[in-house]
Design an enzyme around this catalytic site. Structure first.
Site, PDB file in Angstrom:
ATOM      1  N   ALA A 265      85.520  -5.402  33.250  1.00 43.92           N
ATOM      2  CA  ALA A 265      84.465  -4.391  33.359  1.00 43.92           C
ATOM      3  C   ALA A 265      83.846  -4.494  34.743  1.00 43.92           C
ATOM      4  O   ALA A 265      83.860  -5.563  35.366  1.00 43.92           O
ATOM      5  CB  ALA A 265      83.421  -4.617  32.279  1.00 43.92           C
TER       6      ALA A 265
ATOM      7  N   GLY B 187      87.633  -7.580  30.450  1.00 39.87           N
ATOM      8  CA  GLY B 187      87.937  -6.335  29.735  1.00 39.87           C
ATOM      9  C   GLY B 187      89.353  -5.846  30.004  1.00 39.87           C
ATOM     10  O   GLY B 187      89.914  -5.113  29.181  1.00 39.87           O
TER      11      GLY B 187
ATOM     12  N   GLU C  63      91.396  -7.713  27.582  1.00 38.03           N
ATOM     13  CA  GLU C  63      91.076  -7.183  26.251  1.00 38.03           C
ATOM     14  C   GLU C  63      91.695  -5.808  26.035  1.00 38.03           C
ATOM     15  O   GLU C  63      92.171  -5.497  24.938  1.00 38.03           O
ATOM     16  CB  GLU C  63      89.546  -7.143  26.075  1.00 38.03           C
ATOM     17  CG  GLU C  63      88.950  -8.551  25.990  1.00 38.03           C
ATOM     18  CD  GLU C  63      87.446  -8.589  26.173  1.00 38.03           C
ATOM     19  OE1 GLU C  63      86.938  -7.902  27.087  1.00 38.03           O
ATOM     20  OE2 GLU C  63      86.775  -9.305  25.414  1.00 38.03           O
TER      21      GLU C  63
ATOM     22  N   GLU D 166      84.626 -14.381  31.719  1.00 40.73           N
ATOM     23  CA  GLU D 166      83.217 -13.989  31.525  1.00 40.73           C
ATOM     24  C   GLU D 166      82.269 -15.185  31.557  1.00 40.73           C
ATOM     25  O   GLU D 166      81.113 -15.066  31.953  1.00 40.73           O
ATOM     26  CB  GLU D 166      83.056 -13.236  30.195  1.00 40.73           C
ATOM     27  CG  GLU D 166      83.686 -11.848  30.162  1.00 40.73           C
ATOM     28  CD  GLU D 166      85.145 -11.848  29.714  1.00 40.73           C
ATOM     29  OE1 GLU D 166      85.789 -12.925  29.748  1.00 40.73           O
ATOM     30  OE2 GLU D 166      85.628 -10.765  29.337  1.00 40.73           O
TER      31      GLU D 166
HETATM   32  N1  DAK Z   1      83.998  -5.488  38.906  1.00 36.94           N
HETATM   33  C1  DAK Z   1      83.680  -4.878  40.078  1.00 36.94           C
HETATM   34  N2  DAK Z   1      84.366  -5.075  41.230  1.00 36.94           N
HETATM   35  C2  DAK Z   1      85.401  -5.924  41.188  1.00 36.94           C
HETATM   36  C3  DAK Z   1      85.790  -6.596  39.998  1.00 36.94           C
HETATM   37  C4  DAK Z   1      85.033  -6.335  38.802  1.00 36.94           C
HETATM   38  N3  DAK Z   1      85.338  -6.875  37.614  1.00 36.94           N
HETATM   39  N4  DAK Z   1      86.854  -7.384  40.289  1.00 36.94           N
HETATM   40  C5  DAK Z   1      87.126  -7.205  41.600  1.00 36.94           C
HETATM   41  N5  DAK Z   1      86.263  -6.334  42.144  1.00 36.94           N
HETATM   42  C6  DAK Z   1      86.221  -5.858  43.539  1.00 36.94           C
HETATM   43  C7  DAK Z   1      85.684  -6.947  44.468  1.00 36.94           C
HETATM   44  O1  DAK Z   1      84.270  -6.975  44.454  1.00 36.94           O
HETATM   45  C8  DAK Z   1      86.241  -6.481  45.796  1.00 36.94           C
HETATM   46  O2  DAK Z   1      85.454  -5.416  46.272  1.00 36.94           O
HETATM   47  P1  DAK Z   1      85.068  -5.307  47.844  1.00 36.94           P
HETATM   48  O3  DAK Z   1      84.374  -6.575  48.180  1.00 36.94           O
HETATM   49  O4  DAK Z   1      86.407  -5.179  48.537  1.00 36.94           O
HETATM   50  O5  DAK Z   1      84.229  -4.085  47.923  1.00 36.94           O
HETATM   51  C9  DAK Z   1      87.594  -5.891  45.411  1.00 36.94           C
HETATM   52  O6  DAK Z   1      87.521  -5.609  44.014  1.00 36.94           O
HETATM   53  C10 DAK Z   1      88.735  -6.894  45.637  1.00 36.94           C
HETATM   54  O7  DAK Z   1      88.391  -8.091  44.981  1.00 36.94           O
HETATM   55  P2  DAK Z   1      88.442  -9.527  45.717  1.00 36.94           P
HETATM   56  O8  DAK Z   1      88.154  -9.407  47.159  1.00 36.94           O
HETATM   57  O9  DAK Z   1      87.583 -10.451  44.917  1.00 36.94           O
HETATM   58  O10 DAK Z   1      89.996  -9.880  45.522  1.00 36.94           O
HETATM   59  P3  DAK Z   1      90.662 -11.310  45.347  1.00 36.94           P
HETATM   60  O11 DAK Z   1      92.122 -11.066  45.371  1.00 36.94           O
HETATM   61  O12 DAK Z   1      90.075 -12.302  46.303  1.00 36.94           O
HETATM   62  O13 DAK Z   1      90.210 -11.795  43.891  1.00 36.94           O
HETATM   63  C11 DAK Z   1      89.893 -11.526  41.481  1.00 36.94           C
HETATM   64  C12 DAK Z   1      90.664 -11.087  42.771  1.00 36.94           C
HETATM   65  C13 DAK Z   1      90.344 -10.595  40.377  1.00 36.94           C
HETATM   66  C14 DAK Z   1      90.273 -12.958  41.143  1.00 36.94           C
HETATM   67  C15 DAK Z   1      88.372 -11.430  41.752  1.00 36.94           C
HETATM   68  O14 DAK Z   1      88.082 -10.126  42.280  1.00 36.94           O
HETATM   69  C16 DAK Z   1      87.563 -11.632  40.491  1.00 36.94           C
HETATM   70  O15 DAK Z   1      87.339 -12.765  40.066  1.00 36.94           O
HETATM   71  N6  DAK Z   1      87.039 -10.536  39.919  1.00 36.94           N
HETATM   72  C17 DAK Z   1      86.139 -10.587  38.799  1.00 36.94           C
HETATM   73  C18 DAK Z   1      86.891 -10.850  37.532  1.00 36.94           C
HETATM   74  C19 DAK Z   1      85.962 -10.945  36.352  1.00 36.94           C
HETATM   75  O16 DAK Z   1      85.030 -11.773  36.317  1.00 36.94           O
HETATM   76  N7  DAK Z   1      86.180 -10.126  35.295  1.00 36.94           N
HETATM   77  C20 DAK Z   1      85.382 -10.114  34.114  1.00 36.94           C
HETATM   78  C21 DAK Z   1      84.256  -9.092  34.213  1.00 36.94           C
HETATM   79  S1  DAK Z   1      83.244  -9.054  32.721  1.00 36.94           S
HETATM   80  C22 DAK Z   1      82.846  -4.774  26.136  1.00 36.94           C
HETATM   81  C23 DAK Z   1      83.943  -4.342  26.817  1.00 36.94           C
HETATM   82  C24 DAK Z   1      84.359  -5.015  27.958  1.00 36.94           C
HETATM   83  C25 DAK Z   1      83.645  -6.089  28.453  1.00 36.94           C
HETATM   84  C26 DAK Z   1      82.538  -6.527  27.770  1.00 36.94           C
HETATM   85  C27 DAK Z   1      82.128  -5.862  26.603  1.00 36.94           C
HETATM   86  N8  DAK Z   1      82.435  -4.099  24.962  1.00 36.94           N
HETATM   87  C28 DAK Z   1      83.310  -3.107  24.362  1.00 36.94           C
HETATM   88  C29 DAK Z   1      81.228  -4.444  24.284  1.00 36.94           C
HETATM   89  C30 DAK Z   1      84.144  -6.742  29.656  1.00 36.94           C
HETATM   90  C31 DAK Z   1      83.482  -7.607  30.444  1.00 36.94           C
HETATM   91  C32 DAK Z   1      84.149  -8.081  31.662  1.00 36.94           C
HETATM   92  O17 DAK Z   1      85.279  -7.795  31.915  1.00 36.94           O
END
Ligand code: DAK
Length: 261
Positions: A69, A113, A116, A136
């Protein structure tokens, strides 16, 4: 003009075709926001209702299926707004309600997400560069769309706890070993092979395909005896379809079956 957040097209040249849905926020690694989920929900409902579509493939880019997400969007919320607006919940259940087979073709990151979303599909096929994770916990929260529920059912408690509690990623080989994905393919072959899978499903009997999906899903949602009963009754019911006659006649006549819709 801004790019559409998903791209859709029909592939294949048979009577029924495979719908390809591509997540299209490459700069944000296909992070999922309301706009994406609304567009995805609309596309899935449309393809599910279209008799010319026999299977649906969801994919992302080579670098990311979806990195979860959108954290920028999540960060704006507090408890009251998350709860009262049903944060990111809208359209998630649409995926589960699709009756046709949905295949996730996962290359690169499938995190949070994104993982998921893949797990809500019926089959996950991974590129050799795929990485799955529920990170998360590193954001001070927990999975919210099935990561604590579907992941243990797919890979068992030990690996699910490991991933959910540490946020570590699983590579494609481990995901295949653990039962999360059905096949691993070279990244440059992923989409063609998954579309071929879709095309094959499109040639099978519609009723038996829907029934097979429904019965396998029952295995996760009911006790064994009830699931067995549903399967048996569905098996019996399929003897009322022209496809059963055609499938068996074709086998006995040593010719390819031609299923009607
Ligand atoms: N959200 C927003 N932007 C994101 C992102 C995300 N999840 N993941 C990556 N980006 C963006 C980065 O901010 C970066 O943007 P700029 O700085 O270039 O503007 C760009 O994508 C490239 O990312 P990186 O520079 O970080 O690239 P790397 O190759 O170094 O790293 C990475 C890739 C995937 C390991 C890293 O970006 C990362 O750790 N991203 C976050 C992953 C994460 O924590 N995901 C979980 C999010 S929480 C629900 C439904 C769904 C959910 C909850 C409830 N219900 C139905 C109730 C879901 C929750 C989640 O998913």
């Amino acid at each position: 003009m801004t790019d559409p957040v998903i791209l859709t097209e029909l592939r294949g040249d048979g009577e029924r075709r495979t719908a390809l849905v591509r997540l299209n926020r490459p700069k944000q690694l296909n992070a999922l926001n309301d706009e994406v989920m609304d567009a995805l929900g609309e596309a899935l409902r449309r393809f599910d209702a279209d008799p010319a579509v026999g299977a649906i493939v969801i994919t992302g880019s080579e670098k990311a299926f979806a990195a979860g997400a959108d954290i920028g969007m999540l960060s704006q919320h507090d408890f009251i707004s998350a709860y009262t607006t049903d944060l990111v919940t809208r359209n998630w259940e649409t995926i589960r309600s699709v009756r046709k087979p949905v295949i996730a073709a996962v290359a690169g990151f499938a995190l949070g997400g994104g993982c998921e979303l893949a797990m809500m599909c019926d089959i996950i096929v991974a590129a050799d560069n795929a990485r799955f994770g529920q990170p998360e916990i590193k954001l001070g929260v927990i999975p919210g769309a099935g990561g604590t529920q579907r992941l243990p059912r797919a890979v068992g408690k030990a690996k699910a706890m490991d991933m959910v509690l540490t946020g570590r990623m699983m590579d494609a080989a481990e995901a295949e070993r653990s039962g999360l994905v059905s096949r691993v393919l070279p990244a440059d072959k992923l989409l063609d092979e998954v579309l071929a899978m879709g095309e094959l499903i499109c040639t099978l009997g519609t009723a038996s395909v829907l029934a097979a999906k429904e019965c396998v899903n029952r295995a996760y949602e009911s006790p064994l005896a009830e699931g067995m009963m549903v399967e048996r009754r569905m098996f019996h019911a399929l003897f009322g379809t022209p496809d059963q006659k055609e499938g068996m006649d074709a086998f006995l006549a040593k010719r390819p079956a031609k299923f009607v819709r």
